[in-house]
Design a protein around this motif. Structure first.
Motif, mmCIF file in Angstrom:
data_model
loop_
_atom_site.group_PDB
_atom_site.id
_atom_site.type_symbol
_atom_site.label_atom_id
_atom_site.label_comp_id
_atom_site.label_asym_id
_atom_site.label_seq_id
_atom_site.Cartn_x
_atom_site.Cartn_y
_atom_site.Cartn_z
ATOM 1 N N LYS A 454 -1.357 -10.681 4.838
ATOM 2 C CA LYS A 454 -0.747 -11.711 4.188
ATOM 3 C C LYS A 454 -0.387 -11.398 3.184
ATOM 4 O O LYS A 454 0.505 -10.359 2.503
ATOM 5 N N GLN A 455 1.215 -12.349 3.410
ATOM 6 C CA GLN A 455 2.013 -12.501 1.904
ATOM 7 C C GLN A 455 2.165 -12.672 0.889
ATOM 8 O O GLN A 455 1.027 -13.385 0.013
ATOM 9 N N GLY A 456 2.321 -10.907 0.022
ATOM 10 C CA GLY A 456 2.041 -10.908 -1.711
ATOM 11 C C GLY A 456 1.263 -10.227 -1.522
ATOM 12 O O GLY A 456 0.573 -9.363 -2.337
ATOM 13 N N GLU A 457 0.447 -9.436 -0.618
ATOM 14 C CA GLU A 457 -0.993 -8.875 -0.314
ATOM 15 C C GLU A 457 0.641 -7.286 -0.757
ATOM 16 O O GLU A 457 1.031 -6.924 0.372
ATOM 17 N N THR A 458 -0.953 -6.167 -1.071
ATOM 18 C CA THR A 458 -0.396 -4.689 -1.320
ATOM 19 C C THR A 458 -1.424 -3.938 -0.167
ATOM 20 O O THR A 458 -2.680 -4.224 -0.242
#
Length: 686
Positions: A454-458
């Motif tokens: 998801k957006q912003g995940e690493t």
């Protein structure tokens, strides 16, 4: 369906048709002017030099009249209309002497002077005439009326030579200019095509071979337009012009020269049959040599470290010997069919001419005037000059056609047009659904892969060498496309997004970052006008590199040579990080970004990573597991499948494969499970 090479070369030529067509007009004019020379010479010989043997008539004193023994005489073709004339007389050459005959002659033939008697023999016919040998002054008087015309024609002849030289200069300049423009366009097209080709093309082609096509092969094509076509155009126009002039001169002699055309055609066909095969092998070997040289230069540290110099030289010698062998075959073919063979045919034609014209004195051949014979010999010599030019260019022609095939083969490779369009920055929600992929048929490197970032995940990818980590990122970048399944970004299939638009909002940092020749600043911005200098400086500041580069003599304008070899691994990596940050990607990919740097620089980069990851989806490939402890997801891959997933704490609690790998790297091995982990990790560390 592929177009024929000749047609495609013609299409390139038509892109710059104006200078080429104008050059051909100048060439035609030059040929016309030059071919007028023998006609002028014929006029000088037949009309003004040998014209003295025309009938003369007693006439009144006046212009062009000549006084001899108290009487005035005028040539028949110089008489004015209605002018009264008297008895006809003749002036004839016998050997090196000229004689005056005070009566007409019945026929001409072999001449013999005995005392004051002239005997003319033609076959069985014989006639005897009284004759007076002319002194030099008397002969000069008969020639004097022609001097003015001779001088005039001489100036015309010289003027034609000068005008022809100017036309030839203009023709050569325009043809070469047009040829250089064509090859410039071709090289631009080839280089642009390289940008369109998929990454897998470069996986299967040595860089040296591709470079050889852009440089050596296009240079051979340039020779086609500059030398080969110039000689062929010139030769064809000269040959046609000379044949036309010969028919105007004497159709019987012109028919004698016509076999030259089919002879030249057969010659070219036979030559090309053998030369094409030889030249193709020569170009292939040249490409292989360039590829090996490129590989040897790139790998020189390894070659020298492992003392492989002799073996490398031996391999190079083998390639070089093969190239030499085909060059020798080509040389033999060129020697057999060179201009020396043209001279043989030329001499045969001259021998035939002697039989034709020489037989005229025996009543068996063609009777022509000296002026016509001179003009014909001149034209025959000129006829073989363009033939020599064409034959001498046959080798270059075949080299150029083979090189053209190789260039067009590269241009015909399926690629993707470089898009100049842009799209709004996507959020970066990435989803892999049942993704299966193989580089080669049935050799799958990814099998039914499913995960979501998801957006912003690493998301970190770990596993042994060959487990499929890099393949995941290759598919995400669309360097390759999936065989089965779907990869989507923000719910949209990546295959529905043009590759350039997809990559517009992606950034990548490699284990061995590639730097271009330029400066530190230009390597961060990649000379993109949308990336300002202030943005470059801010990116370097954010990744902690500003202080490091301030100590350099020119700061961020410090020159960078090929691959950044004058910079340390840490400096190159920080530039790569700053580059990724300057373009503000929605998805960031870090492929072993900290694997080859020292611990101190790693601390700087770890801080830079925290800056880079903010607000963007980040994928990290890492063998050094300590660098991914803060990742939101860690995917453990084995032979293309996800065998474990979760964050660091979850995976450590599971005490599975990730736990074993982590323990081994932390130096806590000793159990059987640790031994197993070492066996899996060792290849990756090597």
């Amino acid at each position: 369906m592929k177009k024929r090479t000749g047609k495609r070369l013609f299409e390139y030529a038509m892109l710059f048709k104006k200078p080429i067509l104008f050059a051909l007009l100048l060439l035609s004019a030059a040929v016309s002017v030059e071919l007028a020379g023998p006609f002028v010479a014929k006029q000088m010989i037949d009309r003004h030099i040998l014209g003295i043997e025309s009938p003369w008539y007693e006439a009144d004193e006046g212009a062009r009249a000549v006084s001899y023994n108290g009487d005035w005489y005028k040539r028949g073709d110089r008489l004015d209309e209605g002018e009264a004339t008297g008895q006809e007389v003749r002036i004839l050459q016998v050997g090196r002497k000229f004689v005056f005959v005070d009566q007409p002659i019945s026929f001409d033939g072999s001449r013999k002077l005995e005392g004051s008697q002239l005997t003319i023999t033609n076959g069985s016919n014989e006639a005897v005439y009284p004759a007076q040998v002319l002194a030099v002054k008397q002969l000069y008087a008969f020639y004097e009326p022609e001097f003015k015309s001779l001088v005039k024609l001489a100036f015309i002849y010289f003027g034609l030579i000068v005008i022809g030289a100017f036309f030839s200069y203009g023709k050569g300049l325009l043809l070469q200019t047009g040829a250089n423009r064509i090859v410039q366009k071709m090289r631009t097209d080839v280089f642009a095509q390289i940008q369109r080709l998929p990454v897998n093309y470069f996986d299967n082609q040595p860089a040296g071979k591709i470079v050889s096509r852009i440089t050596n092969d296009t240079e051979a094509v340039r020779e086609l337009y500059v030398q080969v076509l110039a000689n062929f155009f010139t030769g064809i126009i000269y040959i046609l012009g000379i044949l036309a002039a010969l028919f105007a001169l004497d159709y019987r002699l012109a028919l004698f020269t016509l076999p030259i055309i089919p002879l030249l055609y057969i010659w070219i066909k036979v030559y090309r049959k053998y030369a094409s095969a030889f030249n193709r092998e020569i170009r292939e070997r040249l490409g292989s040599i360039n590829g090996m040289i490129n590989e040897a230069i790139q790998g020189m540290p390894i070659i020298q470290a492992f003392r492989r110099q002799k073996e490398t030289i031996r391999e190079f010698d083998e390639l070089n010997q093969e190239h030499f062998s085909y060059q020798s075959k080509m040389l033999t073919l060129n020697s057999v069919t060179s201009h020396n063979l043209v001279q043989v045919f030329r001499n045969l034609f001259f021998f035939g001419l002697i039989l034709m014209v020489g037989g005229g004195s025996l009543g068996m051949g063609i009777v022509v005037s000296v002026g016509v014979l001179y003009a014909f010999v001149d034209y025959l010599n000129r006829l073989f000059q363009p033939i020599v030019g064409i034959v001498n260019q046959l080798a270059n022609l075949e080299q150029a056609l083979v090189a053209s095939d190789r260039v067009f083969e590269l241009l015909d490779e399926e690629g993707v047009e470089v898009s100049t369009e842009s799209m709004e920055r996507y959020k970066g929600n990435v989803k892999f659904e049942n993704v299966t992929f193989a580089y080669k048929d049935e050799e799958y490197v990814l099998k039914q892969l499913n995960f979501e970032a998801k957006q912003g995940e690493t998301v970190a990818l770990v596993g042994h060498t060959g487990s499929g980590k890099s393949s995941v990122l290759n598919l995400l970048f669309r360097f390759y496309d999936v065989r089965e399944g779907t990869i989507s970004i923000d719910g949209k299939d990546v295959r529905d997004i043009p590759k350039q638009m997809l990559r517009q909002h992606m950034g990548i940092v490699l284990q061995d970052p590639f730097l271009f020749t330029g400066t530190i600043a230009s390597n961060v911005s990649l000379n993109d006008p949308s990336v300002s200098r202030e943005r470059v400086q801010q990116a370097l500041r954010d990744v902690g590199a500003e202080e490091m580069f301030k100590g350099l003599r020119h700061g961020i304008d410090e020159p960078v040579i090929e691959k950044g070899s004058t910079l340390s691994a840490g400096q190159r990596q920080l530039i790569s990080f700053a580059r990724a940050l300057a373009f503000n990607p929605a998805i960031l990919i870090l492929d072993e970004a900290t694997a080859s740097i020292d611990t101190e620089t790693e601390a700087v980069i770890q801080a830079a990573l925290e800056v880079l990851k903010k607000g963007r989806t980040t994928f990290i490939i890492a063998h050094r597991l300590s660098t991914i402890k803060s990742a939101d997801q860690i995917l453990v891959l084995d032979h293309g499948e996800i065998v474990e997933r979760g964050n660091h704490e979850d995976l450590m609690r599971q005490q599975g494969r990730y736990y074993q790998m982590y323990q081994l790297q932390q130096g806590q091995s000793g159990s059987a499970s640790a031994d197993q982990a070492e066996a899996e990790v060792l290849p990756a560390r090597l």
